[in-house]
Design a protein around this motif. Structure first.
Motif, PDB file in Angstrom:
ATOM      1  N   UNK A   1      -9.933  -4.043   2.042  1.00 44.47           N
ATOM      2  CA  UNK A   1     -10.207  -5.278   2.036  1.00 44.47           C
ATOM      3  C   UNK A   1     -11.904  -5.599   2.903  1.00 44.47           C
ATOM      4  N   UNK A   2     -12.408  -4.718   3.101  1.00 45.37           N
ATOM      5  CA  UNK A   2     -13.844  -4.402   3.802  1.00 45.37           C
ATOM      6  C   UNK A   2     -14.587  -4.475   2.641  1.00 45.37           C
ATOM      7  N   UNK A   3     -13.617  -3.500   1.720  1.00 39.39           N
ATOM      8  CA  UNK A   3     -14.695  -3.527  -0.087  1.00 39.39           C
ATOM      9  C   UNK A   3     -14.742  -5.040  -0.457  1.00 39.39           C
ATOM     10  N   UNK A   4     -13.881  -5.595  -0.344  1.00 33.53           N
ATOM     11  CA  UNK A   4     -13.685  -6.656  -1.025  1.00 33.53           C
ATOM     12  C   UNK A   4     -14.500  -7.766  -0.080  1.00 33.53           C
TER      13      UNK A   4
ATOM     14  N   UNK B   1     -12.058  -7.553  -7.391  1.00 27.38           N
ATOM     15  CA  UNK B   1     -11.194  -6.603  -8.006  1.00 27.38           C
ATOM     16  C   UNK B   1     -11.033  -5.153  -8.384  1.00 27.38           C
ATOM     17  N   UNK B   2     -12.003  -6.035  -9.728  1.00 27.42           N
ATOM     18  CA  UNK B   2     -12.066  -4.993 -10.703  1.00 27.42           C
ATOM     19  C   UNK B   2     -12.221  -2.983 -10.778  1.00 27.42           C
TER      20      UNK B   2
ATOM     21  N   UNK C   1      -4.892  -4.242  -5.645  1.00 29.58           N
ATOM     22  CA  UNK C   1      -5.722  -4.820  -4.561  1.00 29.58           C
ATOM     23  C   UNK C   1      -5.358  -6.123  -4.011  1.00 29.58           C
ATOM     24  N   UNK C   2      -5.264  -7.288  -4.921  1.00 30.35           N
ATOM     25  CA  UNK C   2      -4.527  -8.321  -4.144  1.00 30.35           C
ATOM     26  C   UNK C   2      -3.860  -8.375  -2.940  1.00 30.35           C
ATOM     27  N   UNK C   3      -2.343  -7.427  -3.206  1.00 27.31           N
ATOM     28  CA  UNK C   3      -1.574  -7.584  -2.345  1.00 27.31           C
ATOM     29  C   UNK C   3      -1.880  -6.862  -1.405  1.00 27.31           C
ATOM     30  N   UNK C   4      -3.571  -6.186  -1.200  1.00 29.10           N
ATOM     31  CA  UNK C   4      -3.735  -5.730   0.421  1.00 29.10           C
ATOM     32  C   UNK C   4      -5.188  -6.451   1.138  1.00 29.10           C
TER      33      UNK C   4
END
Length: 171
Positions: free
Chosen positions: A127-130, A137-138, A151-154
């Motif tokens: 979450x913090x990375x994004x 995401x990729x 990634x989307x799920x998290x």
């Protein structure tokens, strides 16, 4: 995929690629995104198992491209909705910063930080990375060795927790 089918797909892909990129760029508003999406189309085609021969390779490739672009736009639209939810959680309307509003804001920020700290470490990191570091995401998926769906799920999991917090703070 047999050599004949692959050869036809390569030939058709080379012919329709400029048109597909132009359409993708028009729909996404970004040349770089369009190029990435058309590359994704090729990867999908390359990894698809065909039972028989593709009768209309150009049409088939166009359909895969349309589906890929539509999926991307759907994800971007949902991401924008989620971002709006987060902004609504963190910031009310902008007005004077009274001492009371500053204190309330600090308390809300502490609540958000606590909610993030309660998340599983991997979910919090993704979450913090994004959302803070703005890593796509990729790239997160490649860095962590997981799928983009994971990634989307998290990220979704973290946003759901923040939405719960928003509802608790509204009461």
């Amino acid at each position: 995929m047999d050599r004949l089918t692959l050869g036809k797909l390569i030939g058709a892909f080379v012919k329709v690629r400029p048109r597909l990129e132009a359409v993708a760029q028009a729909r996404t508003g970004s040349r770089a995104t369009a190029e990435d999406l058309i590359q994704d189309v090729w990867l999908k085609l390359e990894n698809t198992r065909f039972d028989g021969e593709v009768e209309n390779p150009g049409g088939f490739i166009t359909q895969v491209a349309n589906t890929t672009v539509a999926g991307h736009l759907r994800k971007e639209r949902r991401r924008a909705e989620i971002d709006a939810e987060v902004c609504g959680l963190l910031w009310d309307s902008i007005d004077e910063a009274s001492p009371e509003r500053v204190l309330i804001g600090r308390e809300k920020l502490c609540s958000v930080c606590a909610a993030l700290d309660e998340l599983p470490p991997k979910t919090r990191r993704i979450f913090l990375m994004n959302r803070i570091e703005q890593i796509p995401h990729r790239r997160i998926a490649e860095t962590l060795g997981i799928s983009e769906e994971a990634v989307y799920y998290h990220i979704r999991r973290a946003l759901e927790r923040l939405a719960e917090l928003r509802d608790e703070l509204a009461d």
